[in-house]
Design an enzyme around this catalytic site. Structure first.
Site, mmCIF file in Angstrom:
data_model
loop_
_atom_site.group_PDB
_atom_site.id
_atom_site.type_symbol
_atom_site.label_atom_id
_atom_site.label_comp_id
_atom_site.label_asym_id
_atom_site.label_seq_id
_atom_site.Cartn_x
_atom_site.Cartn_y
_atom_site.Cartn_z
ATOM 1 N N GLU A 24 1.725 -14.505 4.009
ATOM 2 C CA GLU A 24 1.415 -15.278 5.316
ATOM 3 C C GLU A 24 -0.549 -14.951 5.785
ATOM 4 O O GLU A 24 -1.416 -15.478 5.892
ATOM 5 C CB GLU A 24 2.120 -15.679 6.403
ATOM 6 C CG GLU A 24 3.510 -15.603 5.807
ATOM 7 C CD GLU A 24 4.661 -14.699 5.319
ATOM 8 O OE1 GLU A 24 3.809 -14.016 4.243
ATOM 9 O OE2 GLU A 24 5.003 -15.283 5.905
ATOM 10 N N CYS A 74 8.123 -13.027 8.407
ATOM 11 C CA CYS A 74 8.109 -11.898 9.380
ATOM 12 C C CYS A 74 7.417 -11.757 10.985
ATOM 13 O O CYS A 74 6.371 -13.010 11.025
ATOM 14 C CB CYS A 74 7.384 -10.369 8.834
ATOM 15 S SG CYS A 74 5.883 -10.603 9.310
ATOM 16 N N ASN A 123 0.569 -1.389 -0.128
ATOM 17 C CA ASN A 123 -0.333 0.119 0.134
ATOM 18 C C ASN A 123 1.225 1.235 -0.261
ATOM 19 O O ASN A 123 1.697 1.560 0.684
ATOM 20 C CB ASN A 123 -0.735 -0.062 1.401
ATOM 21 C CG ASN A 123 -2.221 1.243 1.343
ATOM 22 O OD1 ASN A 123 -2.470 2.668 1.390
ATOM 23 N ND2 ASN A 123 -2.832 0.509 0.922
HETATM 24 N N1 THU Z 1 6.777 -9.921 2.945
HETATM 25 C C1 THU Z 1 5.885 -11.153 3.353
HETATM 26 O O1 THU Z 1 4.715 -11.197 2.598
HETATM 27 N N2 THU Z 1 6.127 -11.846 3.965
HETATM 28 C C2 THU Z 1 7.110 -12.002 4.431
HETATM 29 O O2 THU Z 1 7.022 -13.142 5.595
HETATM 30 C C3 THU Z 1 7.960 -11.319 4.339
HETATM 31 C C4 THU Z 1 8.112 -10.278 4.100
HETATM 32 C C5 THU Z 1 6.379 -8.697 2.784
HETATM 33 C C6 THU Z 1 6.185 -7.302 2.958
HETATM 34 C C7 THU Z 1 6.322 -6.242 1.281
HETATM 35 O O3 THU Z 1 5.097 -6.598 1.072
HETATM 36 C C8 THU Z 1 7.427 -7.523 0.835
HETATM 37 O O4 THU Z 1 7.275 -8.942 1.139
HETATM 38 C C9 THU Z 1 8.753 -6.430 1.599
HETATM 39 O O5 THU Z 1 9.322 -6.798 3.049
#
Ligand code: THU
Length: 143
Positions: free
Chosen positions: A63, A98, A53
């Site tokens: 996730e 994360c 966004n």
């Molecule tokens: N991201 C995820 O979708 N999952 C994770 O576990 C790590 C990070 C995404 C968030 C953001 O859109 C991009 O990866 C870079 O951080």
């Protein structure tokens, strides 16, 4: 307690779905595409991708998207999630969830929940929630 187990075929299928979901990723800011495939205990598989966004903190990880999708469809118990992530134009990596996503998983999953980090359907690492999020805060802490 019975341990979660998955066949190579089931893991391969989840990995394939997570890898496929990268094409739906909306990541115009980070250019880091992530896909996820979440296996519910009833056999259903829910997918998600990261949705970024312009207001950066409003973005959603793959996730979390998959879990929100699953819970909104009535699933509450889960066996495993496959995650596939990497830069748009670069190599895939074993993309770890994360911290916020680990917390999100902790709401619904036991310690033996499998977290599969995949580069291809044959190239993956399998971890557990216990391993990636020891001493986590769960609904039990509120009792
Ligand atoms: N991201 C995820 O979708 N999952 C994770 O576990 C790590 C990070 C995404 C968030 C953001 O859109 C991009 O990866 C870079 O951080």
């Amino acid at each position: 307690m019975e341990q979660n187990r998955l066949s190579r075929d089931s893991i391969g299928k989840l990995c394939e779905m997570a890898l496929g979901m990268r094409s739906r990723s909306y990541a115009p800011y980070s250019h880091f595409r992530v896909g996820a495939a979440l296996l519910a205990k009833d056999g259903r598989i829910f997918t998600g991708c990261n949705v970024e966004n312009a207001g950066f903190p409003a973005g959603c990880c793959a996730e979390k998207t998959a879990f929100a999708q699953a819970v909104s469809e009535g699933a509450r118990e889960f066996t495993a999630i496959a995650i596939s992530g990497g830069p748009e134009d670069g190599a895939l990596q074993y993309c770890p969830p994360c911290g916020v996503c680990r917390q999100f998983m902790s709401e619904f999953c036991r310690g033996d929940f499998l977290i599969i980090l995949t580069k291809t359907p044959d190239d993956y690492e399998v971890h557990t929630l216990d391993e990636l999020m020891p001493m986590r805060f769960t609904p039990k802490n509120l009792l």
